[in-house]
Write an enzyme that holds these catalytic residues in place. Structure first.
Site, PDB file in Angstrom:
ATOM      1  N   SER A 175       0.856  -1.126   0.016  1.00 26.74           N
ATOM      2  CA  SER A 175      -0.026  -0.097   0.056  1.00 26.74           C
ATOM      3  C   SER A 175       0.838   1.212  -0.002  1.00 26.74           C
ATOM      4  O   SER A 175       0.247   2.425  -0.324  1.00 26.74           O
ATOM      5  CB  SER A 175      -1.083   0.090   1.267  1.00 26.74           C
ATOM      6  OG  SER A 175      -0.219  -0.259   2.343  1.00 26.74           O
TER       7      SER A 175
ATOM      8  N   ASP B 158       6.052  -6.705   2.697  1.00 25.18           N
ATOM      9  CA  ASP B 158       4.912  -7.417   1.614  1.00 25.18           C
ATOM     10  C   ASP B 158       5.664  -7.694   0.313  1.00 25.18           C
ATOM     11  O   ASP B 158       6.425  -6.849  -0.147  1.00 25.18           O
ATOM     12  CB  ASP B 158       3.920  -6.089   1.177  1.00 25.18           C
ATOM     13  CG  ASP B 158       2.597  -6.789   1.293  1.00 25.18           C
ATOM     14  OD1 ASP B 158       2.349  -7.611   1.396  1.00 25.18           O
ATOM     15  OD2 ASP B 158       1.778  -5.983   1.049  1.00 25.18           O
TER      16      ASP B 158
ATOM     17  N   LYS C 190       4.860 -11.072   3.299  1.00 26.33           N
ATOM     18  CA  LYS C 190       3.425 -11.622   3.073  1.00 26.33           C
ATOM     19  C   LYS C 190       3.364 -11.598   1.751  1.00 26.33           C
ATOM     20  O   LYS C 190       4.050 -10.945   0.802  1.00 26.33           O
ATOM     21  CB  LYS C 190       2.519 -10.269   3.469  1.00 26.33           C
ATOM     22  CG  LYS C 190       0.999 -10.578   3.358  1.00 26.33           C
ATOM     23  CD  LYS C 190       0.388  -9.492   4.329  1.00 26.33           C
ATOM     24  CE  LYS C 190       0.112  -8.279   3.396  1.00 26.33           C
ATOM     25  NZ  LYS C 190      -0.632  -8.158   2.210  1.00 26.33           N
TER      26      LYS C 190
ATOM     27  N   GLU D 176      -0.057 -12.193  -1.795  1.00 24.42           N
ATOM     28  CA  GLU D 176      -1.355 -12.320  -1.633  1.00 24.42           C
ATOM     29  C   GLU D 176      -2.077 -13.550  -2.372  1.00 24.42           C
ATOM     30  O   GLU D 176      -1.481 -14.025  -3.401  1.00 24.42           O
ATOM     31  CB  GLU D 176      -1.967 -10.947  -2.651  1.00 24.42           C
ATOM     32  CG  GLU D 176      -1.674  -9.801  -1.580  1.00 24.42           C
ATOM     33  CD  GLU D 176      -2.167  -8.650  -2.475  1.00 24.42           C
ATOM     34  OE1 GLU D 176      -2.697  -8.587  -3.400  1.00 24.42           O
ATOM     35  OE2 GLU D 176      -2.065  -7.528  -1.895  1.00 24.42           O
TER      36      GLU D 176
ATOM     37  N   GLU E 226      -9.002  -9.737   4.196  1.00 22.07           N
ATOM     38  CA  GLU E 226      -9.421  -8.190   3.699  1.00 22.07           C
ATOM     39  C   GLU E 226     -10.858  -8.208   3.242  1.00 22.07           C
ATOM     40  O   GLU E 226     -11.120  -9.097   1.998  1.00 22.07           O
ATOM     41  CB  GLU E 226      -8.311  -7.693   2.899  1.00 22.07           C
ATOM     42  CG  GLU E 226      -8.804  -6.333   2.504  1.00 22.07           C
ATOM     43  CD  GLU E 226      -7.852  -5.580   1.773  1.00 22.07           C
ATOM     44  OE1 GLU E 226      -6.483  -5.826   1.754  1.00 22.07           O
ATOM     45  OE2 GLU E 226      -7.940  -4.324   1.424  1.00 22.07           O
TER      46      GLU E 226
HETATM   47  O1  KIV Z   1      -0.124  -3.479   1.718  1.00 19.82           O
HETATM   48  C1  KIV Z   1      -1.050  -3.489   2.550  1.00 19.82           C
HETATM   49  O2  KIV Z   1      -0.973  -2.574   3.379  1.00 19.82           O
HETATM   50  C2  KIV Z   1      -1.712  -4.459   2.895  1.00 19.82           C
HETATM   51  C3  KIV Z   1      -2.625  -4.274   4.238  1.00 19.82           C
HETATM   52  C4  KIV Z   1      -3.752  -3.816   3.743  1.00 19.82           C
HETATM   53  C5  KIV Z   1      -2.920  -5.709   5.062  1.00 19.82           C
HETATM   54  O3  KIV Z   1      -1.717  -5.487   2.402  1.00 19.82           O
END
Ligand code: KIV
Length: 313
Positions: A57, A95, A125, A127, A194
């Site tokens: 994000s 991420d 993380k 997706e 989410e």
């Molecule tokens: O990129 C991000 O901020 C996210 C969160 C919303 C979990 O994946």
């Protein structure tokens, strides 16, 4: 790693996978927040979050892209390094951006290793379900903990019909549940859910061993995550239904920047307290030197080449 001190003076030990599992077992809610820079990380450290996510994000929040798709590994690594410098206590998750893991297990492992080795993340993380489950398993086998992410997955939002809630039909809800169960079985240490109806999230949570972190998924999840810029109010414009604004930082920033510009224009800034003093005896030799006729005077605007000034001799 040393322990962190919270604002209330309480000393906290670094959050580990063991600590997160204990919290889950004890039903202690897990507080997760995103961060993309050093000063925000320091604030989050002091506030006492359990998990910090350097989310993709960042693409929207700090890099000005209109989706998370364009952000790359170099950008994510640079942001994660800055966040790492501001944290002692929370568990740090990086991420994996779009395109950095889908292609092959080798690519996924190499990208995850970068976030761990170069940026100092504790985990990564990724997706989605499907091939992402295989990638998650490969990264975990390579020794790096993985957080899954199901429901609305912004990297592939186009395929999901846009940035909208998932799991509102039985067919969609079954898909979200199957993805979550597969990621759990692959060994993910936690799973983000989410933009899924609370009743659906509740049923999925009951089927998983791993703690779940909700964002727009109601209150049955083991923890919650919000994007820092949404919760403190740095973003303006549309925010998702699940966002709660806890402060209005943007208005305060705007107030400060406008006040500064006004004071520069009225010459009330800088005031005497912002100015360095010099002993008057030091000024006389300077005055004499500046009055000498051999002092060359070059103006940037008079010179064609701009910066080719002669140094003072
Ligand atoms: O990129 C991000 O901020 C996210 C969160 C919303 C979990 O994946």
């Amino acid at each position: 790693m040393s322990s962190g001190i919270r604002k209330d003076g309480e000393e906290r030990r670094p959050v580990t996978l063991t600590r997160l599992a204990e919290m889950h077992e004890a039903g202690e809610p897990i507080a997760m927040i995103t961060a993309y820079d050093f000063p925000s990380a320091e604030v989050i450290e002091e506030a006492g979050a359990d998990i910090v996510l350097v989310g993709d994000s960042a693409a929207n929040c700090v890099l000005g892209y209109d989706s998370t798709v364009p952000v790359g590994m170099d950008e994510m690594t640079m942001l994660a390094k800055a966040v790492r410098r501001g944290l002692k206590t929370p568990f740090l998750v990086g991420d994996l951006p779009f395109g950095s893991y889908e292609g092959s297990n080798e690519l996924a492992i190499a990208s995850a290793q970068r976030l761990v080795k170069e940026a100092g993340c504790d985990a990564v993380k990724l997706e989605g379900g499907g091939t992402s489950v295989e990638r998650a398993r490969a990264i975990i086998d390579a020794g790096i903990p993985v957080m899954g992410h199901v429901g609305l997955t912004p990297q592939t939002a186009t395929a999901l019909g846009g940035m909208k809630a998932q799991g509102r039909t039985a067919q969609q809800a079954i898909r979200v549940a199957e993805d979550a169960v597969a990621l759990d079985q692959a060994g993910c240490f936690a799973i983000v859910i989410e933009a899924v109806p609370e009743a659906v999230a509740e049923m999925i949570v009951a089927k998983l061993d791993a703690p779940t972190i909700g964002i727009g998924a109601g209150n049955a999840t083991a923890g919650q995550v919000l994007v820092l810029h949404d919760l403190v109010g740095i973003n303006h414009g549309h925010v998702a239904k699940f966002v709660k604004r806890y402060s209005d930082v943007r208005s305060e920033m705007l107030r400060g920047v406008e006040a500064y510009i006004d004071e520069v224009r009225s010459r009330s800034f800088p005031a005497p307290e912002h100015v360095y003093a010099v002993d008057p005896s030091e000024l006389e030799p300077l005055r004499q030197r500046l009055n000498r006729e051999d002092l060359e005077h070059h103006s940037y605007f008079e010179s064609n080449s701009g910066w080719d000034w002669e140094p003072l001799s």
